[in-house]
Design an enzyme around this catalytic site. Structure first.
Site, PDB file in Angstrom:
ATOM      1  N   HIS A   5      34.068 -69.517  85.585  1.00  0.00           N
ATOM      2  CA  HIS A   5      34.098 -70.605  84.602  1.00  0.00           C
ATOM      3  C   HIS A   5      35.534 -70.809  84.077  1.00  0.00           C
ATOM      4  O   HIS A   5      36.055 -71.929  84.090  1.00  0.00           O
ATOM      5  CB  HIS A   5      33.141 -70.258  83.449  1.00  0.00           C
ATOM      6  CG  HIS A   5      33.066 -71.286  82.369  1.00  0.00           C
ATOM      7  ND1 HIS A   5      32.051 -72.221  82.310  1.00  0.00           N
ATOM      8  CD2 HIS A   5      33.874 -71.559  81.313  1.00  0.00           C
ATOM      9  CE1 HIS A   5      32.243 -73.008  81.258  1.00  0.00           C
ATOM     10  NE2 HIS A   5      33.341 -72.630  80.637  1.00  0.00           N
ATOM     11  N   GLU A   6      36.164 -69.729  83.648  1.00  0.00           N
ATOM     12  CA  GLU A   6      37.515 -69.858  83.087  1.00  0.00           C
ATOM     13  C   GLU A   6      38.526 -70.253  84.171  1.00  0.00           C
ATOM     14  O   GLU A   6      39.477 -70.988  83.894  1.00  0.00           O
ATOM     15  CB  GLU A   6      37.946 -68.575  82.375  1.00  0.00           C
ATOM     16  CG  GLU A   6      37.059 -68.173  81.171  1.00  0.00           C
ATOM     17  CD  GLU A   6      36.839 -69.264  80.134  1.00  0.00           C
ATOM     18  OE1 GLU A   6      37.747 -70.085  79.896  1.00  0.00           O
ATOM     19  OE2 GLU A   6      35.722 -69.319  79.564  1.00  0.00           O
ATOM     20  N   HIS A  66      38.509 -73.938  84.292  1.00  0.00           N
ATOM     21  CA  HIS A  66      39.371 -74.508  83.245  1.00  0.00           C
ATOM     22  C   HIS A  66      40.845 -74.353  83.636  1.00  0.00           C
ATOM     23  O   HIS A  66      41.649 -75.267  83.473  1.00  0.00           O
ATOM     24  CB  HIS A  66      39.143 -73.775  81.913  1.00  0.00           C
ATOM     25  CG  HIS A  66      37.905 -74.186  81.179  1.00  0.00           C
ATOM     26  ND1 HIS A  66      37.641 -75.483  80.829  1.00  0.00           N
ATOM     27  CD2 HIS A  66      36.857 -73.460  80.697  1.00  0.00           C
ATOM     28  CE1 HIS A  66      36.484 -75.546  80.157  1.00  0.00           C
ATOM     29  NE2 HIS A  66      35.984 -74.331  80.071  1.00  0.00           N
ATOM     30  N   GLU A 123      35.354 -79.302  80.526  1.00  0.00           N
ATOM     31  CA  GLU A 123      34.154 -78.487  80.749  1.00  0.00           C
ATOM     32  C   GLU A 123      33.517 -78.826  82.104  1.00  0.00           C
ATOM     33  O   GLU A 123      32.910 -77.968  82.741  1.00  0.00           O
ATOM     34  CB  GLU A 123      33.168 -78.700  79.591  1.00  0.00           C
ATOM     35  CG  GLU A 123      32.044 -77.684  79.500  1.00  0.00           C
ATOM     36  CD  GLU A 123      32.496 -76.253  79.192  1.00  0.00           C
ATOM     37  OE1 GLU A 123      33.674 -76.051  78.812  1.00  0.00           O
ATOM     38  OE2 GLU A 123      31.683 -75.337  79.346  1.00  0.00           O
TER      39      GLU A 123
HETATM   40 CO    CO Z   1      34.202 -73.763  78.995  1.00  0.00          CO
END
Ligand code: CO
Length: 499
Positions: free
Chosen positions: A267-268, A271, A297
């Site tokens: 997830h990171e 980003h 996101e």
């Molecule tokens: Co996030």
């Protein structure tokens, strides 16, 4: 005349970049605070960042800066399209900042500090009513803020737009409505189908070092540039950056829960890849900044879910994972692994929710915020309403406040209107994913071979490199997928995956 305009534009760039210098310097201190700072440094660090942020704010709201922006807009003919958009967006930011009187900003920030403390106390006592007076005060201030910003139709629109320019009550009502029934039906079918999934192996002992090494391997495989960033450990995973050439991601490791680190890591990275894909040449300018929270996101969820919970992805990476954890995974097939990491279960805690039920958690918070800011719900009634909605949408009873309406920090930070960006992110991700597969039918085959380069290139070209000057989330969505955001692609994606 033209020279004069270019001169003014250079002055603008210089000023905007100076503000960015100060903000990024403060961000370095914030990052350090979350990762390496010794505890005794807390008080001094709070001063240091407050001083820097105050300085940045003064430069940002400087009347001469506002005049310079207006002067540039008056001479727009002499600017390129990109330059004009930069100036327009900076002027928009300036106007928004200067709409709030200093006394109000001060009062709000004091109340937020107090509310955060009272939220901590309330969590310790597991009692919402310790937090309730602070919440009530913050809601009143947020309504006042909406009045200062100005809005159409619903005061919550003003707060939504503070986080997400193209969002509105009308849009979100429609999206959540169109999602609810199909998701409820899908949930019932999935629950009936997956009774036999045994995911206990995810909760064996996974040693810290091996998890860290596996995570670093994954970070590199996904295309994160470690010469332009790092990964470290923090209590709550996050991504920050000090320029497109220095992006910091963090992760956490739970030795008894394999899933915890791997997918927060992916997830990171999502980003982080977005931040690394922004234009370094446009440092400090809107054209070098991310487009919006939802689009940000969408990138993390795209990698976490569309790629990182994809069977084809694990066909390639599961054997590699087994090399890190030969004992723990020796009797596990890739199919069992895949089913386990996509298990669906209505639960109490938003951050631990699966891809399907997650959006009911968001819908509930959205309804509550809308009612609070609209004045049809008082802070006193939040707990009761929260528990009622959890029963109605997820079919579960909330046993106590810590696992209920006290679980998220957002409201104590005065963040009303932030939650919906999480769902929007998932919906955008699914719509981008569907478009990518249609445009590049070879994508799934490439994933099965661990070739992720073309996926990143597609995201870079269509989303990352365009920055904020490409327009708001909806403009980007239409440009990339040819349609405004709908939940259809998301529903198709989930149905295909889970059934
Ligand atoms: Co996030």
């Amino acid at each position: 005349m033209e020279n004069n305009t270019q001169d003014l534009y250079r002055q603008y760039v210089e000023h905007a970049q100076k503000i960015a210098d100060i903000n990024y310097a403060a961000a370095v201190l914030d990052w350090d605070q979350e990762t390496y700072m010794p505890v005794k440094s807390a008080a001094a660090r709070a001063r240091q960042t407050a001083t820097l942020r105050g300085l940045a704010h003064r430069h940002f709201t400087d009347k001469r800066y506002g005049d310079l922006l207006q002067q540039l807009l008056d001479q727009k003919d002499f600017l390129s399209e990109k330059e004009r958009r930069n100036v327009l967006l900076s002027k928009e930011d300036y106007d928004k900042q200067t709409k709030l009187p200093n006394a109000f900003v001060h009062e709000l920030s004091e109340n937020i500090s107090r509310a955060y403390q009272s939220w901590i106390d309330a969590r310790k006592q597991n009692d919402f009513f310790v937090f309730e007076p602070s919440l009530s005060r913050l809601v009143a201030l947020k309504k006042q803020e909406a009045d200062y910003f100005g809005y159409e139709n619903h005061p919550y629109n003003a707060l939504l737009k503070d986080y997400e320019k193209s969002a509105s009550v009308q849009m979100l009502d429609h999206l959540f409505e169109s999602m609810t029934q199909p998701l409820q039906k899908l949930l019932q079918k999935v629950l009936a189908k997956q009774k036999s999934i045994d995911d206990n192996f995810l909760h064996q002992h996974y040693p810290k070092d091996a998890q860290w090494n596996w995570g670093m391997y994954l970070v590199k495989e996904l295309g994160f540039d470690l010469d332009a960033g790092r990964q470290d450990i923090s209590e709550h995973p996050f991504t920050t950056n000090f320029s497109a050439q220095d992006v910091r991601i963090t992760t956490r490791i739970d030795e008894n829960d394999f899933a915890n680190m791997t997918w927060s890591c992916i997830h990171e990275v999502g980003h982080g890849l977005y931040e690394q894909g922004l234009n370094y040449e446009d440092y400090g300018l809107p054209s070098g900044e991310f487009a919006s929270l939802s689009i940000h996101e969408s990138q993390s969820r795209f990698w976490e879910n569309c790629i990182g919970r994809n069977l084809l992805f694990w066909r390639h990476y599961f054997p590699k994972l087994k090399a890190y954890f030969p004992e723990q995974l020796k009797d596990i097939s890739v199919e069992q692994f895949y089913r386990s990491i996509n298990k669906v279960q209505p639960s109490l805690i938003r951050t631990e929710a699966d891809e399907l039920t997650y959006h009911f958690h968001i819908k509930i918070r959205y309804e509550l915020e809308k009612e609070l800011i609209g004045g049809t719900l008082s802070a006193k009634e939040v707990k009761e309403r929260w528990n009622e909605l959890y029963k109605q949408d997820l079919g579960i009873d909330v046993p106590d406040d810590n696992r209920g309406c006290l679980q998220d920090v957002h409201w104590s930070h005065g963040s009303f209107g932030y939650f919906p960006t999480y769902s929007l992110g998932s919906f955008y991700a699914a719509q981008f994913w569907e478009k990518l597969k249609a445009e590049k039918p070879e994508t799934e085959k490439e994933i099965a071979h661990g070739n992720l380069k073309n996926i990143l290139a597609w995201l870079r070209q269509n989303i990352h490199a365009k920055g904020r000057t490409a327009g708001d989330s909806e403009t980007i969505c239409k440009a990339v997928t040819g349609a405004p955001l709908q939940t259809d692609a998301f529903l198709r994606y989930l149905t295909q995956k889970l059934l």
